[in-house]
Design a protein around this motif. Structure first.
Motif, PDB file in Angstrom:
ATOM      1  N   LYS A 229      25.153  54.924  50.713  1.00 11.96           N
ATOM      2  CA  LYS A 229      25.642  54.741  49.415  1.00 11.96           C
ATOM      3  C   LYS A 229      27.160  54.680  49.444  1.00 11.96           C
ATOM      4  N   ASN A 232      28.553  51.658  51.146  1.00  7.36           N
ATOM      5  CA  ASN A 232      28.833  50.503  50.336  1.00  7.36           C
ATOM      6  C   ASN A 232      29.620  50.463  49.281  1.00  7.36           C
ATOM      7  N   LYS A 233      30.040  51.817  48.784  1.00  5.47           N
ATOM      8  CA  LYS A 233      31.151  51.998  47.915  1.00  5.47           C
ATOM      9  C   LYS A 233      32.515  51.662  48.501  1.00  5.47           C
ATOM     10  N   GLN A 235      32.925  50.085  51.311  1.00  9.36           N
ATOM     11  CA  GLN A 235      33.316  48.471  51.683  1.00  9.36           C
ATOM     12  C   GLN A 235      33.489  47.621  50.476  1.00  9.36           C
ATOM     13  N   ALA A 236      32.777  47.855  49.388  1.00  6.49           N
ATOM     14  CA  ALA A 236      33.372  47.478  48.145  1.00  6.49           C
ATOM     15  C   ALA A 236      34.749  47.441  47.749  1.00  6.49           C
ATOM     16  N   ASP A 237      35.042  48.749  47.787  1.00  6.77           N
ATOM     17  CA  ASP A 237      36.456  49.026  47.530  1.00  6.77           C
ATOM     18  C   ASP A 237      37.368  48.452  48.560  1.00  6.77           C
ATOM     19  N   TYR A 238      37.217  48.144  49.836  1.00  5.54           N
ATOM     20  CA  TYR A 238      37.936  47.797  50.930  1.00  5.54           C
ATOM     21  C   TYR A 238      38.188  46.083  50.652  1.00  5.54           C
ATOM     22  N   HIS A 239      37.059  45.374  50.116  1.00  4.96           N
ATOM     23  CA  HIS A 239      37.309  44.038  49.993  1.00  4.96           C
ATOM     24  C   HIS A 239      38.105  43.957  48.714  1.00  4.96           C
ATOM     25  N   ASN A 240      37.915  44.829  47.549  1.00  4.20           N
ATOM     26  CA  ASN A 240      38.539  44.681  46.393  1.00  4.20           C
ATOM     27  C   ASN A 240      40.135  44.858  46.956  1.00  4.20           C
ATOM     28  N   ARG A 272      41.999  46.473  38.407  1.00 10.82           N
ATOM     29  CA  ARG A 272      41.000  46.120  39.434  1.00 10.82           C
ATOM     30  C   ARG A 272      41.275  47.262  40.391  1.00 10.82           C
ATOM     31  N   SER A 275      39.569  53.134  39.571  1.00  9.96           N
ATOM     32  CA  SER A 275      38.351  53.398  39.621  1.00  9.96           C
ATOM     33  C   SER A 275      37.690  53.226  38.297  1.00  9.96           C
ATOM     34  N   ASN A 276      36.552  52.851  38.130  1.00  9.04           N
ATOM     35  CA  ASN A 276      35.786  52.655  36.797  1.00  9.04           C
ATOM     36  C   ASN A 276      36.114  53.658  35.676  1.00  9.04           C
TER      37      ASN A 276
END
Length: 664
Positions: A229, A232-233, A235-240, A272, A275-276
């Protein structure tokens, strides 16, 4: 085949040794005869087969030497046949050996017609004195043996009141019975056949190893899911971040070419990035036209994750859970109770743990609010020992949290059920240990304290603490802490005043116990009950001040100061304070301290291990009992912050051992 021949004689010897031990007499004859016919080497039986011819004569010789007062013969046989590890490490053997030395030292005084031989008596007393100064010195801190250290210096022990019991026939008979029982068990234990020993050691070792590996596998799977988990978080932050970086480089290039960047564009980039939790509440409320704002926000967004960022655990279907806890098979019940406890003990303190606890309470997991016949609490009376143990563990875990205690106390029958189990379970069982732990935590609440005192729990505790050899460190600590908490109430003091002598003897014995963790609770209980004049009188009569001063010489600075307070209380002539007498009338509901301490013992020695392919722990809950999102985060009630006292004084407020260790 070569390997078999190399060890054949030893293997055949092992087989015959076991057959001998199990008393297969005819089989041994046939086995021996067939080995002889086939020319098989069969070594002479040296172990079990000769136990009757060796163990019994040794036992008889020892008892004869005991009865005839043959000191040298007795201790020569004792050291030859009782192993060094037993004599030096077993408390029962150490105590018995001490009393045996007392027996031989006083033998001539008890059995001589007229005056005993002076030279022989002096030799025996000198031998006893040498024992006290060497091997016997280890017991000098135990209250039970303290009077005997004066024996060599008393001119005529027969007329001395402290040694009156020694010269009664009943004392010698009792010691002989204890010696005979000890010899029977010890000498027989040494004759266990080697084949049985090999089987037990290897079988248990393999079983333990398999269970350990399987448990490691379950834990590894749990960690793998957690790390996946997080990956995955990340990785998503890295792409963003890569996407935003590319846009910012384009914007920087445009600025070099003279194009302006608008505040709206900068705001959209920050939304963007952050954090949420910050997107709506923070990003849209910041004035991005002010210099430095964006960089400050960026640093804040890259700060380490705080406790509030720990994710909540998935919601569960509590109706289905409760149904299976009541109607499922015993193994399923035990696994569910284990998983529910782990969810509480392994959750992060703060919002995650609070949410788990609130879910248990709001869904009335243990049926504390209902009076139905088929209640989850009835599992305390299950025929399965494992189910009872895991139910007690879960209750103990809930009782570790202040709001958990409030929830459990709402069931009027739970306290009585726990008290019944306390008196029914074996003292060396984990069920008994966890029931005791839960009751000790319950004693932080005044209403439950009053009920326990009324139910006679002080009498029971004093009886249990008379013999502490069979108690684990945990049960000893929590027993003494529970006794102290009950003694702090005036009703508890009055009960202790009725049995002042037994209570004071138990507490004075505990002062010298090797487990120093119990000292603050022993001191607190003593200080509390010595507020009663009649208890002070009894304590003075039994020489309590001298006993306390013995421990001042050995204790650390903190304990010394506490004992000085107790001595001051002992020598006080103040009458009983009326305000203390009336404290039981103040039954306003508890504003207890917020003592949320999850001790490691809650999850120790797990007897239940999943078989291959069997679900357990969080995996069982989230696979079979996943519910809709019903989390209702609740603001934790601000509890009484507590009155912290000086560590120099004995404890004067109820505590749990877990909380006391953490705070002090």
């Amino acid at each position: 085949m070569g390997d078999v021949l190399a060890y054949e004689a030893e293997l055949l010897g092992l087989v015959r040794e076991y057959l001998d031990f199990a008393e297969f007499e005819e089989t041994v004859k046939v086995f021996t005869k067939e080995c002889k016919i086939k020319g098989k080497p069969l070594p002479k039986a040296a172990g079990v087969s000769s136990r009757d011819s060796k163990a019994l004569p040794v036992q008889k010789d020892l008892l004869t030497a005991f009865e005839n007062g043959e000191q040298k013969v007795f201790f020569q046989l004792w050291e030859e046949h009782i192993s060094f590890s037993v004599r030096d490490n077993e408390p029962v053997a150490q105590k018995l050996e001490f009393y045996l030395h007392v027996h031989f030292a006083t033998y001539l005084l008890k059995h001589s017609v007229g005056k005993p031989d002076k030279a022989e008596l002096e030799e025996r007393i000198s031998h006893f004195k040498a024992y006290l100064e060497t091997k016997g010195a280890a017991l000098s801190q135990t209250t039970e043996f303290l009077p005997f250290y004066a024996l060599p210096f008393v001119p005529n022990p027969i007329v001395h009141p402290s040694f009156k019991e020694l010269f009664q026939d009943s004392w010698t008979l009792d010691l002989r019975t204890r010696l005979e029982k000890f010899l029977s068990l010890t000498l027989k234990a040494r004759q266990t056949p080697r084949l049985l020993t090999l089987f037990k050691e290897n079988g248990q070792c393999n079983k333990d190893m398999l269970q350990h590996l399987h448990q490691q596998l379950v834990e590894s799977e749990h960690r793998t899911m957690t790390y996946l988990k997080r990956f995955n978080k990340m990785q998503a932050d890295y792409h963003n971040l890569i996407g935003v970086t590319a846009e910012l480089v384009d914007s920087l290039e445009a600025t070099v070419n003279g194009k302006m960047i608008t505040p709206e564009y900068l705001q959209s980039v920050c939304v963007r990035l952050f954090s949420n939790q910050m997107r709506q509440s923070v990003a849209h409320s910041i004035d991005f036209t002010r210099p430095g704002t964006a960089s400050t926000m960026l640093r804040a967004s890259l700060a380490p994750v705080k406790m509030q960022d720990v994710p909540l655990l998935p919601s569960l279907d509590y109706e289905k859970l409760k149904k299976d806890l009541i109607a499922g098979n015993d193994r399923l019940k035990a696994f569910l109770l284990q998983a529910l406890r782990w969810r509480l003990t392994t959750s992060y303190p703060g919002e995650q743990r609070d949410t788990v606890l609130q879910a248990y309470i709001s869904n009335d997991l243990l049926d504390c609010h209902g009076n139905c016949q088929r209640s989850v609490l009835k599992l305390l009376h299950s025929k399965s020992e494992v189910v009872r143990q895991y139910m007690a563990r879960l209750i103990n875990a809930l009782a570790s949290l202040a709001e958990g205690r409030v929830y459990l106390s709402q069931n009027p029958t739970l306290l009585q059920m726990l008290e019944e189990r306390l008196k029914a379970e074996d003292k060396d069982s984990l069920t008994w240990e966890n029931v005791l732990g839960a009751l000790q935590k319950f004693s932080l609440r005044r209403a439950l304290q009053s009920a326990m005192i009324k139910d006679g729990l002080i009498f029971w505790l004093v009886d249990v603490l008379t013999d502490t050899d069979c108690l684990s460190d945990y049960t000893l600590e929590y027993s003494v802490a529970l006794l102290m908490n009950l003694c702090l109430r005036s009703a508890g003091k009055k009960v202790c005043a009725r049995i002042a002598n037994p209570v004071l003897r138990v507490l004075s014995d505990l002062l010298g116990h090797e487990n120093h963790e119990i000292q603050p609770y022993v001191n607190g209980a003593l200080y509390s009950i010595l507020a009663i004049p009649s208890v002070r009188e009894e304590a003075r009569a039994m020489g309590m001040e001298e006993i306390l001063r013995c421990f001042i010489k050995e204790g650390n600075a903190e304990m010394i100061r506490q004992i000085e307070f107790i001595i001051k209380q002992l020598n006080s002539d103040e009458p009983l304070n009326d305000s203390i007498v009336s404290d039981d009338e103040e039954e306003e509901e508890d504003e207890e301290e917020d003592r949320d301490i999850m001790e490691a013992d809650l999850d120790k020695d797990e007897v239940l291990q999943p078989q291959l392919g069997e679900l357990a722990g969080e995996k069982l809950l989230t696979t079979e009992y996943l519910g809709i999102m019903t989390h209702t985060p609740k603001t934790k009630k601000k509890l009484f912050p507590g009155v912290h006292q000086s560590i120099d004084e004995p404890l004067q407020r109820p505590v749990t051992p877990g909380y006391h260790r953490t705070m002090y």
